[in-house]
Design an enzyme around this catalytic site. Structure first.
Site, PDB file in Angstrom:
ATOM      1  CG  ASP A  55       5.937   8.296  -5.558  1.00  0.00           C
ATOM      2  OD1 ASP A  55       7.158   8.437  -5.446  1.00  0.00           O
ATOM      3  OD2 ASP A  55       5.374   8.049  -6.643  1.00  0.00           O
ATOM      4  CD  GLU A  79       9.028  12.294  -4.936  1.00  0.00           C
ATOM      5  OE1 GLU A  79      10.057  12.085  -5.572  1.00  0.00           O
ATOM      6  OE2 GLU A  79       7.937  11.795  -5.254  1.00  0.00           O
TER       7      GLU A  79
HETATM    8  C1  BGC Z   1       9.735   8.062  -7.029  1.00  0.00           C
HETATM    9  C2  BGC Z   1      10.410   7.506  -8.212  1.00  0.00           C
HETATM   10  C3  BGC Z   1       9.352   7.019  -9.161  1.00  0.00           C
HETATM   11  C4  BGC Z   1       8.325   8.116  -9.457  1.00  0.00           C
HETATM   12  C5  BGC Z   1       7.105   7.555 -10.054  1.00  0.00           C
HETATM   13  C6  BGC Z   1       9.056   9.264  -7.638  1.00  0.00           C
HETATM   14  O1  BGC Z   1       8.802  10.229  -6.858  1.00  0.00           O
HETATM   15  O2  BGC Z   1      10.593   8.431  -6.003  1.00  0.00           O
HETATM   16  O3  BGC Z   1      11.304   6.488  -7.906  1.00  0.00           O
HETATM   17  O4  BGC Z   1       9.950   6.643 -10.360  1.00  0.00           O
HETATM   18  O5  BGC Z   1       7.941   8.766  -8.311  1.00  0.00           O
HETATM   19  O6  BGC Z   1       6.383   6.853  -9.099  1.00  0.00           O
END
Ligand code: BGC
Length: 563
Positions: A221, A297
């Site tokens: 993430d 991500e």
């Molecule tokens: C997740 C989100 C989240 C954010 C904070 C993002 O990349 O996919 O759903 O709100 O990170 O953790």
């Protein structure tokens, strides 16, 4: 039989033939997938119950969004213990059973890891609040004195991605206002300080913990955000910077490219030193065998993408262009070429995602008719484009049913984006509604507790979109996905070979060849066209007919041809 025997196509060259080079990965959003313990909320037992369905869909892996202990201020992306299961989702034994059963069905398991921040109820943050400025406990986060005569102003002008300032001031032990802490997201999600060795070591422990439980990979993430400029400079365009992660622009437009370019090696994102962290992670993953992987991500400009997925960093970077690409053949071609090139130099596979839990559902995004019909046709056609491309595809739960976003009454909204923007942005709830499994009315088999109030309300009118209904409809989106995911594996032309674009002379037609003998034609116009190639139809997302001039392809339709 060893565990690995459950999987097909496992080869030993770790770089080119690992399963993740060409996987279809299904994103499970646990709270909305399926309720297995009759409390009205999705959970791990529900995921176990759903495994036969996922195997029948033909995916190779599942990615589970967070199911860790959390106050759920950001639907679980606010983690208070990264090495446990929240009782609302089950137990660690449930998780172990899930991994075992998934593996027995040939499905790999990827879990989310949230390294940028923790929940404000994580023990570390509670300790930091109880400790003085400058303490070891505070140095695990970004605690700074404020500006202004009495420190009443935030340390700098950084903005939260969810809206508002990225800093919140705390009360010190004596009850007076004190330091500020950084949170790129909600104030309940304090950012960790990755300059701190303890933070780094703890993340490695988290990775080990889940690897020891048999997981096959991680989804990282906010992977571009861990390293920060520790001089904490003011930004020239703080709002623009925080908005850069929310792409709602045509990805080929100059504005989108400028925004993304602004992220590169900036104070907050995509800093060069972040890769030192991933090098450590890669060594750890390698020590568990060549088929463990991580997908990051990271919304970064194409020229920065390869650094995340080189041989000593991680394995895949999400390709997010299809989340935003307009239904336009020329733009789609440019986006595909760019995405393939971006990672080709380091031998990493491109990845394709039409939707996820942070974006509108693809049917809604591409739909311009009130009834959503174009949206559905286009979403199906875009899926056949994505499924024919090299690399991996990510399928967000419900995408395979052709679901659209649900209109959520404002009073039922849950997303912190809605609250932090004071209602200016509706947030992401519309695409997170619990899945319809069977039946003709809510809860559509999602739970067997009929008096349950679901965390987000399901709509009327989903009777034709349940798994049960689509299973028996040969023309359903579910059966289209089953067919395309199966062919993707079995057809040699689709599982190897470059993408060679064909010039059709029609700006509404995207056409490319895969391998020796497969041609993919997408008609993005609202008119019928004549196919620019001759061949046997392997699959079509919409209407086709054979006319005197050859194969005719209906509006908003993609066809796979064997030439
Ligand atoms: C997740 C989100 C989240 C954010 C904070 C993002 O990349 O996919 O759903 O709100 O990170 O953790």
């Amino acid at each position: 039989m060893t565990e690995v025997d459950h999987f097909e196509n496992v080869e030993q060259d770790p770089e080119q033939h690992s399963w993740w080079q060409r996987a279809a990965v299904y994103q499970v959003y646990p709270r909305s997938f399926r309720d297995g313990n009759s409390d009205g909320l999705g959970d791990l037992r529900g995921v176990i119950e759903g495994l036969p369905y996922l195997a029948s869909l033909g995916v190779d892996a599942i990615w589970l969004s967070p199911f860790y202990p959390s106050p759920q201020k950001d639907a679980g992306y606010d983690v208070s213990d990264p090495r446990a299961v929240d009782p609302m989702f089950g137990t660690i034994e449930d998780f172990a059973e899930l991994v075992q059963q998934a593996h027995e069905r040939g499905l790999r398991v990827i879990v989310d890891i949230v390294p940028n921040h923790v929940s404000a109820s994580h023990p570390w943050f509670l300790e930091a609040l109880d400790s003085p400025p400058g303490s070891l406990q505070r140095r695990r986060f970004h605690f700074l004195d404020g500006r202004g005569a009495n420190g009443e102003l935030p340390p700098n002008n950084w903005e939260s991605i969810f809206g508002g300032a990225a800093w919140t001031r705390v009360k010190e032990a004596d009850g007076t206002w004190g330091q500020w802490y950084l949170h790129l997201f909600d104030s309940t999600q304090p950012d960790l300080n990755w300059d701190n060795d303890e933070v780094r070591a703890d993340a490695l422990n988290t990775l080990k913990f889940w690897l020891d439980l048999g997981v096959d990979g991680f989804r990282v993430d906010v992977a571009l955000g861990l390293a920060k400029d520790m001089t904490y400079p003011d930004l020239i365009d703080p709002i623009g910077m925080s908005q850069s992660l929310r792409f709602d622009l045509d990805p080929a437009s100059q504005e989108a490219m400028d925004r993304r370019a602004g992220l590169a090696n900036s104070a907050l994102f995509d800093r060069d030193e972040v890769h030192d962290i991933y090098r450590e992670w890669r060594s750890l993953l390698n020590s568990y065998g060549s088929d463990k992987m991580a997908v990051v991500e990271a919304w970064v400009p194409p020229e920065r993408a390869s650094q995340y997925v080189s041989r000593d960093t991680l394995h895949q970077i999400f390709g997010f262009d299809f989340l935003v690409v307009p239904w336009d053949a020329t733009v789609m071609r440019a986006v595909i070429e760019r995405a393939i090139e971006a990672v080709a130099t380091v031998g990493a596979p491109p990845t394709w995602a039409l939707s996820n839990h942070d974006s509108p559902r693809v049917v809604t995004r591409l739909g311009d008719g009130a009834d959503g019909l174009n949206g559905l046709a286009r979403a199906r056609a875009l899926a056949l484009v994505a499924h024919a491309l090299p690399g991996s595809v990510y399928v967000y739960q419900g995408e395979e049913l052709g679901l659209s976003d649900v209109q959520i009454p404002d009073s039922a909204r849950q997303d912190p984006v809605w609250f932090r923007s004071a209602g200016e942005q509706k947030g992401r709830d519309g695409g997170r509604v619990p899945l319809p499994w069977f039946g003709t009315e809510p809860p559509y088999g999602f739970t067997d507790r009929f008096d349950a109030t679901l965390w987000l309300p399901q709509p009327e009118g989903w009777a034709k979109s349940t798994v049960e209904a689509e299973d028996i409809d040969p023309f359903s989106t579910l059966n289209l996905y089953r067919a395309s995911l199966a062919l993707r594996h079995s057809h040699p032309g689709l599982s190897s070979g470059d993408v060679v674009f064909l010039d059709t002379g029609d700006p509404c037609v995207l056409a490319f060849q895969r391998g020796a003998d497969v041609v993919v034609v997408a008609n993005t116009s609202s008119e019928w066209i004549t196919a620019p190639a001759i061949g046997l139809v392997l699959l079509a997302s919409g209407p086709i007919e054979t006319g005197q001039s050859g194969l005719r392809i209906g509006p908003d339709t993609t066809v796979w041809l064997q030439t």
